[in-house]
Design an enzyme around this catalytic site. Structure first.
Site, mmCIF file in Angstrom:
data_model
loop_
_atom_site.group_PDB
_atom_site.id
_atom_site.type_symbol
_atom_site.label_atom_id
_atom_site.label_comp_id
_atom_site.label_asym_id
_atom_site.label_seq_id
_atom_site.Cartn_x
_atom_site.Cartn_y
_atom_site.Cartn_z
ATOM 1 N N PHE A 20 1.203 4.986 0.918
ATOM 2 C CA PHE A 20 0.639 6.015 1.785
ATOM 3 C C PHE A 20 1.265 7.353 1.420
ATOM 4 C CE2 PHE A 20 0.097 2.139 4.163
ATOM 5 C CZ PHE A 20 -1.087 2.313 4.864
ATOM 6 N N THR A 35 0.855 -1.188 0.000
ATOM 7 C CA THR A 35 0.000 0.000 0.000
ATOM 8 C C THR A 35 0.885 1.230 0.000
ATOM 9 O OG1 THR A 35 -1.851 -1.097 1.061
ATOM 10 C CG2 THR A 35 -1.785 1.289 1.251
#
Ligand code: PEP
Ligand code: MN
Length: 668
Positions: free
Chosen positions: A552, A550
């Site tokens: 960020f 992921t």
């Protein structure tokens, strides 16, 4: 034998335990072991271990079958984590556990310019501790012996400039005392591994020590040297395999890869590898380094020189800067395979926000700066509860001690950055399995005063987490963030009867189970959340593909929307100084184009003509305008001044709506 004493033991009980041991023929030493006080008992005495364990003030007794006790895994089952640095001049850097810590620098400090240049370039590529010799034990008395104390001072200065703790070799007990305040970690060189007077002195100074394996030392001898250091008083020893002497002459030494898993079984101490001295040939350093990581090493120490051909020592094995950068990228790709993460620039949140800019404790305030202005508080906001992936991303970029603020939605993160209750926030924007998180892209468009100032990519390993009494077949309900469900679709497909309940964040799902003590409910979240709430991992690694990352983004308030006398202007945003010291390498934007032939092509051509690389191009329907699309675009920023700004200006002319989300340093 090690007798671990209870933390609250009375002096009287402590004396009784000492007498008990002495009476049974043991010599007793007072020692510190991690956070605990222990008695080291040696000799040929005989004792009933159960009886000893029952004495008041005795926490536990560790009788080892090994000649090294404090270093033995039998005495301490969990991995030791060693912290290096962490004073006002540099952030603390950890070695051990699931991180890969890379130390890099020249063989020897040669001049102020050379060490400053090397520190900057290894830091840029991701090294977190600076190495370099000031006192060089050379095989020949005529070879360069190092700059001595002056070299150490220059190295400390370079480390401070880059925010890196330093490690340097110490060659005599007398020098150890003089060097203590300048170095963050002592290195005991291979040739000195069995210099016991040196070990005793260095161990007694209490600083972390990097203990090289002697070229002809067995693993047991090496661990006994570690024992000398621990017994003398330091808690922090890192073992370093650097090649041993064999009949093979092609390489300088023979890297004993198998020592890594062996030592990890025998000892709780972190073990790292020095591929440079092991192989002695530049071209062989990277393969040896990668093999070491694959075999479980917790880090590396690598020799790098800006111009190896001019190096005063070990030039042939020193990497060129580009080779080191490539190695770091390869390590980052390899790390998840062995369940680790490359420790990258753990920037502490000393955002060096001038005191006048900090809000009063009650929240965003008006006082202390230019009239009528709001000043951000020195904390970082994230959506979720303790153990959330966003919190791990926050820790990665700002450091473990960074003050943090939990909010209950992504919008809450934007709101707290805008109103100054946080000086920065962390939001996920994209997952490699489930795709873009549109909610956050939409928020960027709704909050024009917020900009992206940083990026971090995190490997996401999902676990099925439940109560202590829960089992796979007792589960009826599974809770997670919708992203958690999306990333574990295949696993959930095998359990069609489970009812899915969406939560605000993955860690929040775990927290709800901990609160309710439900055995029928499980959560999908990371192992950190299970640990934070004391729940059990029923199954680990349930994401559809292990290459699950992921992305960020760090967000902050734009400079025009708030005063910030000391902050840096990057891409029009107010950038916390700790993030703003590096040149932005990446930018993100969202735009839409006219509904006519060639309009998107014209935009892409501007970038192509300027040599601007696109790393993301995604189209998404515009809400309320069926069959019209906007584009999410990420690009790299060329190094040459002016090109990027000119391209952005041109792009604005060719787009209908254009939102520049921020320029920042991209993570690998
Ligand atoms: C060094 O790391 O600078 C060094 C001399 O290594 P070793 O002691 O392993 O030879
Ligand atoms: Mn060297």
């Amino acid at each position: 034998m090690i007798v671990v004493l209870s933390r609250g033991i009375t002096p009287h009980d402590k004396e009784l335990v000492r007498i008990y041991l002495k009476d049974r023929g043991f010599a007793v030493r007072d020692q510190q072991f991690g956070e605990d006080e222990v008695f080291g008992a040696s000799g040929k005495g005989v004792v009933d271990l159960r009886e000893l364990g029952l004495l008041p003030g005795v926490e536990r007794v560790a009788a080892t079958s090994k000649p090294y006790e404090l270093a033995s895994r039998e005495t301490r089952a969990e991995d030791s984590i060693v912290t290096v640095g962490g004073d006002s001049s540099c952030p603390p850097v950890k070695i051990g556990g699931s991180r890969i810590t890379v130390i890099a620098g020249p063989c020897a400090v040669e001049s102020r310019e050379q060490i400053r240049e090397t520190a900057a370039l290894v830091r840029e590529s991701g090294a977190v501790i600076l190495r370099g010799g000031a006192y060089k034990p050379r095989t020949s008395p005529y070879a360069f012996q190092g700059l001595g104390m002056k070299g150490l001072e220059l190295m400390k200065e370079a480390g401070e400039a880059e925010g890196m703790p330093i490690v340097t070799e110490v060659v005599s007990p007398e020098l150890a005392v003089d060097m203590k305040d300048l170095t963050d970690m002592f290195q005991i060189g291979a040739r000195n591994m069995q210099n016991f007077e040196l070990l005793k002195k260095v161990g007694s100074l209490g600083k972390p020590v990097l203990l090289k394996r002697g070229p002809s030392a067995t693993i047991e001898e090496w661990l006994l040297s570690a024992e000398y250091l621990l017994a003398a008083g330091t808690r922090d020893v890192v073992l370093c395999e650097r090649g041993i002497r064999t009949f093979e002459t092609y390489t300088r030494n023979t890297l004993d890869i198998s020592a890594i898993p062996v030592v990890k079984t025998l000892s709780h101490l972190p073990v790292i590898v020095d591929p440079s001295h092991a192989v002695g040939i530049r071209a062989k350093v990277a393969p040896a380094a990668l093999a070491a990581i694959a075999a479980g090493a917790g880090g590396l120490t690598v020799e790098v020189h800006p111009r190896p051909d001019e190096a005063l020592s070990d030039g042939p094995q020193s990497l060129y800067p580009e080779q080191f950068e490539k190695l770091m990228r390869d390590i980052e790709a390899l790390a998840p395979v062995v369940g680790k993460e490359l420790l990258r620039t753990p920037r502490p949140l000393h955002l060096t926000v001038p005191a006048a800019m900090l809000a009063p404790a009650s929240g965003a305030g008006e006082a202390g700066g230019p009239a009528g202005a709001k000043f951000p508080r020195e904390q970082v906001a994230y959506n979720g509860e303790s153990g959330a992936f966003a919190e791990q991303a926050l820790t990665r970029i700002f450091g473990e001690d960074a003050p943090r603020m939990q909010v209950q939605s992504f919008k809450g993160v934007f709101d707290s950055v805008l109103d100054g209750s946080a000086c920065a926030g962390i939001v996920p924007v994209e997952n490699s399995l489930a795709g873009s998180i549109h909610e956050n892209y939409d928020l960027f468009l709704r909050y024009p005063d917020i900009a992206i100032v940083g990026e971090v990519k995190l490997r996401i390993v999902h676990c099925l987490i439940g109560d202590e009494r829960a089992a796979m077949d007792s589960i009826a309900i599974v809770r997670s963030h919708p992203q958690g469900f999306a990333q574990c679709r295949e696993f959930l497909g095998k359990h069609p009867a489970w009812q899915l309940e969406a939560c605000n964040d993955t860690a929040g799902a775990v927290a709800s189970i901990a609160r309710e003590g439900a055995v029928k409910v499980a959560a999908i979240a990371g192992a950190a959340a299970a640990k934070a709430y004391g729940l059990r991992i029923l199954k680990e690694g349930i994401e559809t593909n292990p290459l699950n990352y992921t992305r960020f983004l760090v967000i902050s308030r734009k400079i025009d929307s708030g005063p910030s006398p000391d902050s840096r202007r990057i891409g029009g945003a107010w950038v916390p100084p700790s993030l703003g010291s590096e040149r932005p390498s990446k930018a993100s934007m969202v735009f839409s184009v006219a509904d006519k032939p060639g309009s998107l092509f014209a935009c892409l051509k501007i970038m192509a003509d300027q040599g601007i690389n696109l790393s993301k191009l995604e189209s998404r329907p515009i809400q309320g305008k069926p069959w019209e699309y906007q584009f999410y675009v990420d690009v790299s920023i060329p190094e040459k001044e002016g090109i990027f700004a000119a391209a952005m200006e041109e792009l604005k002319q060719h787009t209908e709506d254009f939102y520049f989300l921020g320029a920042y340093r991209g993570s690998l």
